[in-house]
Design a protein around this motif. Sequence first.
Motif, PDB file in Angstrom:
ATOM      1  N   ARG A  63      11.315   6.530  22.816  1.00 36.66           N
ATOM      2  CA  ARG A  63      10.585   7.520  23.476  1.00 36.66           C
ATOM      3  C   ARG A  63       9.190   7.344  23.219  1.00 36.66           C
ATOM      4  NH1 ARG A  63      15.456  10.223  24.095  1.00 36.66           N
ATOM      5  NH2 ARG A  63      14.842  11.632  22.266  1.00 36.66           N
ATOM      6  N   SER A  64       9.049   7.416  21.709  1.00 32.26           N
ATOM      7  CA  SER A  64       7.617   7.661  21.107  1.00 32.26           C
ATOM      8  C   SER A  64       6.973   6.279  21.459  1.00 32.26           C
ATOM      9  CB  SER A  64       7.918   7.894  19.526  1.00 32.26           C
ATOM     10  OG  SER A  64       6.391   7.736  18.980  1.00 32.26           O
ATOM     11  N   ARG A  65       7.583   5.457  21.273  1.00 35.97           N
ATOM     12  CA  ARG A  65       6.988   3.864  21.567  1.00 35.97           C
ATOM     13  C   ARG A  65       6.396   3.786  22.822  1.00 35.97           C
ATOM     14  NH1 ARG A  65       8.568  -0.633  23.641  1.00 35.97           N
ATOM     15  NH2 ARG A  65       7.777  -2.694  22.962  1.00 35.97           N
ATOM     16  N   ALA A  66       7.597   4.214  23.570  1.00 29.97           N
ATOM     17  CA  ALA A  66       6.828   3.998  25.279  1.00 29.97           C
ATOM     18  C   ALA A  66       5.772   4.927  25.403  1.00 29.97           C
ATOM     19  CB  ALA A  66       8.243   4.714  26.107  1.00 29.97           C
ATOM     20  N   ALA A  67       5.866   6.236  24.818  1.00 27.94           N
ATOM     21  CA  ALA A  67       4.787   6.834  25.122  1.00 27.94           C
ATOM     22  C   ALA A  67       3.398   6.665  24.603  1.00 27.94           C
ATOM     23  CB  ALA A  67       5.038   8.422  24.201  1.00 27.94           C
ATOM     24  N   ARG A  68       3.242   5.981  23.303  1.00 26.03           N
ATOM     25  CA  ARG A  68       2.025   5.291  22.885  1.00 26.03           C
ATOM     26  C   ARG A  68       1.577   4.129  23.665  1.00 26.03           C
ATOM     27  NH1 ARG A  68       5.152   5.590  18.288  1.00 26.03           N
ATOM     28  NH2 ARG A  68       5.121   3.086  18.085  1.00 26.03           N
ATOM     29  N   LEU A  69       2.611   3.466  24.416  1.00 29.13           N
ATOM     30  CA  LEU A  69       2.318   2.313  25.275  1.00 29.13           C
ATOM     31  C   LEU A  69       1.613   2.958  26.482  1.00 29.13           C
ATOM     32  CD1 LEU A  69       5.316  -0.210  24.607  1.00 29.13           C
ATOM     33  CD2 LEU A  69       2.749  -0.434  23.918  1.00 29.13           C
ATOM     34  N   ARG A  70       2.034   4.050  26.964  1.00 27.06           N
ATOM     35  CA  ARG A  70       1.725   4.644  28.279  1.00 27.06           C
ATOM     36  C   ARG A  70       0.178   5.224  28.049  1.00 27.06           C
ATOM     37  NH1 ARG A  70       6.593   6.810  28.612  1.00 27.06           N
ATOM     38  NH2 ARG A  70       5.986   8.888  27.797  1.00 27.06           N
ATOM     39  N   ALA A  71      -0.139   5.881  26.813  1.00 25.70           N
ATOM     40  CA  ALA A  71      -1.369   6.196  26.399  1.00 25.70           C
ATOM     41  C   ALA A  71      -2.449   5.159  26.263  1.00 25.70           C
ATOM     42  CB  ALA A  71      -1.296   6.878  25.192  1.00 25.70           C
ATOM     43  N   ALA A 130      -2.468   2.455  27.775  1.00 23.71           N
ATOM     44  CA  ALA A 130      -2.628   1.700  29.056  1.00 23.71           C
ATOM     45  C   ALA A 130      -3.401   2.770  30.047  1.00 23.71           C
ATOM     46  CB  ALA A 130      -1.181   1.759  29.946  1.00 23.71           C
ATOM     47  N   VAL A 131      -3.272   4.087  29.674  1.00 21.71           N
ATOM     48  CA  VAL A 131      -4.450   5.156  30.255  1.00 21.71           C
ATOM     49  C   VAL A 131      -5.645   4.804  29.729  1.00 21.71           C
ATOM     50  CG1 VAL A 131      -5.017   7.316  30.348  1.00 21.71           C
ATOM     51  CG2 VAL A 131      -2.669   6.879  30.902  1.00 21.71           C
ATOM     52  N   LEU A 132      -5.808   4.578  28.408  1.00 24.39           N
ATOM     53  CA  LEU A 132      -7.015   4.332  27.586  1.00 24.39           C
ATOM     54  C   LEU A 132      -7.555   3.259  28.368  1.00 24.39           C
ATOM     55  CD1 LEU A 132      -6.420   5.647  24.187  1.00 24.39           C
ATOM     56  CD2 LEU A 132      -7.683   6.848  25.865  1.00 24.39           C
ATOM     57  N   GLY A 133      -6.948   2.111  28.455  1.00 29.71           N
ATOM     58  CA  GLY A 133      -7.468   0.819  29.040  1.00 29.71           C
ATOM     59  C   GLY A 133      -7.893   1.042  30.376  1.00 29.71           C
ATOM     60  N   GLU A 134      -7.245   1.825  31.146  1.00 25.94           N
ATOM     61  CA  GLU A 134      -7.904   1.975  32.550  1.00 25.94           C
ATOM     62  C   GLU A 134      -9.020   2.929  32.603  1.00 25.94           C
ATOM     63  OE1 GLU A 134      -7.849   1.641  36.559  1.00 25.94           O
ATOM     64  OE2 GLU A 134      -6.547   0.561  35.151  1.00 25.94           O
ATOM     65  N   LEU A 135      -9.222   3.752  31.703  1.00 26.72           N
ATOM     66  CA  LEU A 135     -10.331   4.576  31.589  1.00 26.72           C
ATOM     67  C   LEU A 135     -11.449   3.646  31.128  1.00 26.72           C
ATOM     68  CD1 LEU A 135      -9.262   7.991  29.902  1.00 26.72           C
ATOM     69  CD2 LEU A 135      -9.980   7.564  32.438  1.00 26.72           C
ATOM     70  N   ARG A 136     -11.364   2.605  30.378  1.00 30.29           N
ATOM     71  CA  ARG A 136     -12.322   1.721  29.900  1.00 30.29           C
ATOM     72  C   ARG A 136     -12.719   0.940  31.148  1.00 30.29           C
ATOM     73  NH1 ARG A 136     -14.277  -0.779  25.158  1.00 30.29           N
ATOM     74  NH2 ARG A 136     -13.495   0.569  23.849  1.00 30.29           N
ATOM     75  N   THR A 137     -11.629   0.250  31.889  1.00 33.61           N
ATOM     76  CA  THR A 137     -11.850  -0.472  32.819  1.00 33.61           C
ATOM     77  C   THR A 137     -12.922   0.354  33.888  1.00 33.61           C
ATOM     78  OG1 THR A 137      -9.953  -1.602  32.612  1.00 33.61           O
ATOM     79  CG2 THR A 137     -11.096  -1.722  34.865  1.00 33.61           C
TER      80      THR A 137
END
Length: 126
Positions: A31-39, A41-48
């Motif tokens: 769950r921790s790993r999945a949460a980090r990956l989602r985070a 992804a969100v940061l990457g989207e904000l960068r885009t």
Amino acid sequence: MRIPVEYVQENTSFGFVGEIDINALLADLERSRAARLRAWAVLGELRTILAAAGQELEKSTRKSFVEEGRILERGLRKALTERDEALRDLAAAARWVDRSAFGKEEGFGQAHQALLKALDKASVFV
């Protein structure tokens, strides 16, 4: 898999009380790993989004939530500051044209040019 307390106490120096549920620990880890990956992804989207808005963002020197957050925060602050400045310039130029057009002020040509310039500057944000 459950490990008896006696085994844990005899074979470790941790001195856990109760049983350790390895499956629960593995589930928490996943769950921790999945949460980090989602985070990320969100940061990457904000960068885009910021890059599409014309912001040139520096590259992070290391993969760190803190560093990436700081870079994105600076980019967002700069984008919002530029947008606000463009809107203020546009509003001021429009008021100048209005005053010049109705004889309250001279220089309609200059006011019109300022309005066109402000419109060009603001069009970046539309």
